[in-house]
Design a protein around this motif. Sequence first.
Motif, mmCIF file in Angstrom:
data_model
loop_
_atom_site.group_PDB
_atom_site.id
_atom_site.type_symbol
_atom_site.label_atom_id
_atom_site.label_comp_id
_atom_site.label_asym_id
_atom_site.label_seq_id
_atom_site.Cartn_x
_atom_site.Cartn_y
_atom_site.Cartn_z
ATOM 1 N N GLU A 83 -7.040 1.265 -1.377
ATOM 2 C CA GLU A 83 -6.289 0.744 -0.235
ATOM 3 C C GLU A 83 -7.065 1.047 1.042
ATOM 4 O O GLU A 83 -7.869 1.989 1.091
ATOM 5 C CB GLU A 83 -4.904 1.399 -0.167
ATOM 6 C CG GLU A 83 -4.052 1.121 -1.383
ATOM 7 C CD GLU A 83 -2.711 1.827 -1.336
ATOM 8 O OE1 GLU A 83 -1.855 1.502 -2.161
ATOM 9 O OE2 GLU A 83 -2.518 2.727 -0.474
ATOM 10 N N ALA A 112 0.853 -1.188 0.000
ATOM 11 C CA ALA A 112 0.000 0.000 0.000
ATOM 12 C C ALA A 112 0.887 1.237 0.000
ATOM 13 O O ALA A 112 1.873 1.294 0.733
ATOM 14 C CB ALA A 112 -0.923 0.000 1.212
ATOM 15 N N ARG A 118 -3.728 -3.829 0.903
ATOM 16 C CA ARG A 118 -3.297 -3.262 -0.370
ATOM 17 C C ARG A 118 -4.481 -3.256 -1.331
ATOM 18 O O ARG A 118 -5.531 -3.868 -1.069
ATOM 19 C CB ARG A 118 -2.140 -4.059 -0.947
ATOM 20 C CG ARG A 118 -2.479 -5.490 -1.326
ATOM 21 C CD ARG A 118 -1.305 -6.201 -1.975
ATOM 22 N NE ARG A 118 -0.994 -5.606 -3.276
ATOM 23 C CZ ARG A 118 0.060 -5.952 -4.023
ATOM 24 N NH1 ARG A 118 0.914 -6.858 -3.584
ATOM 25 N NH2 ARG A 118 0.265 -5.383 -5.188
#
Length: 273
Positions: A211, A63, A241
């Motif tokens: 995210e 992320a 993520r």
Amino acid sequence: MSTYYAPTGGLPGQTELLTDRAVVKEAYTVIPKGVLRDIVTSNLPGWDRTRTWVLARPVEGFATTFAQYVVEVSPGGGSERPEPEVAVQSVVFLLSGTLELTLEGAEHHLEPGAYVYVPAGAAWALRNDGDVPAAFQWVRKEYEPVEGYDTPAAFVTSDAEVEGKEMVGTNGAWKTQRFADPDDLAHDMHVNIVSFEPGGKIPFAETHIMEHGIYVLEGTAVYRLNDDWVEVEAGDFMWLRAFCPQACYAGGPGRFRYLLYKDVNRQVRLTRR
């Protein structure tokens, strides 16, 4: 009246077993409340009598859009310049204690459940004038301006002031409190509160570009993350993520509620800056 979990630090006893639910995988990370101890805190420049648990930061291949912290400010502590990066916006959500906020010249007294949106470049300060520590969630993201839209204005509100909107077809079992207008394209991040009544669920595997940082405010649930089912409770943090499949079942006996970050309202960038 809602209460919100905030870590208190400390260390486990030497007789305790090394058993916890912390896990880091390619698609997600779970940081349970039991690992938020004194030894893993950070000090931030420009802050007095303050310690921070860094829950998320941009990581290449995972992320990349945001950072998220739990910040604990002791009595007499705070900062006159919390944000060192002029292009970064913030959301502050107070978990415990009280804080005094100065935002664009206006003074605000914050109590648990207070929600503050701080635009990029805004002048703000926080201090703890109380006699007990104050803890808050701090979400930071670089603001992405778009032609034709002004930078969003600062605002201060609270959990109690924003009504939860029922998700369609759930009979109130699943609600979302949206603090920024989802149709306002000036905003490029949302930090909302999602609530489930006992037995409420996300009945499909959400798989999407956004995210997530998910901090559990209260309650328990079984959360589906990628291809795993993970038990979570108040004080746990989940970090997802993009395109990580997700779903959940609220376990009861009370509500399951969490603070949810997601990046929104921007075209996919294909050229390098």
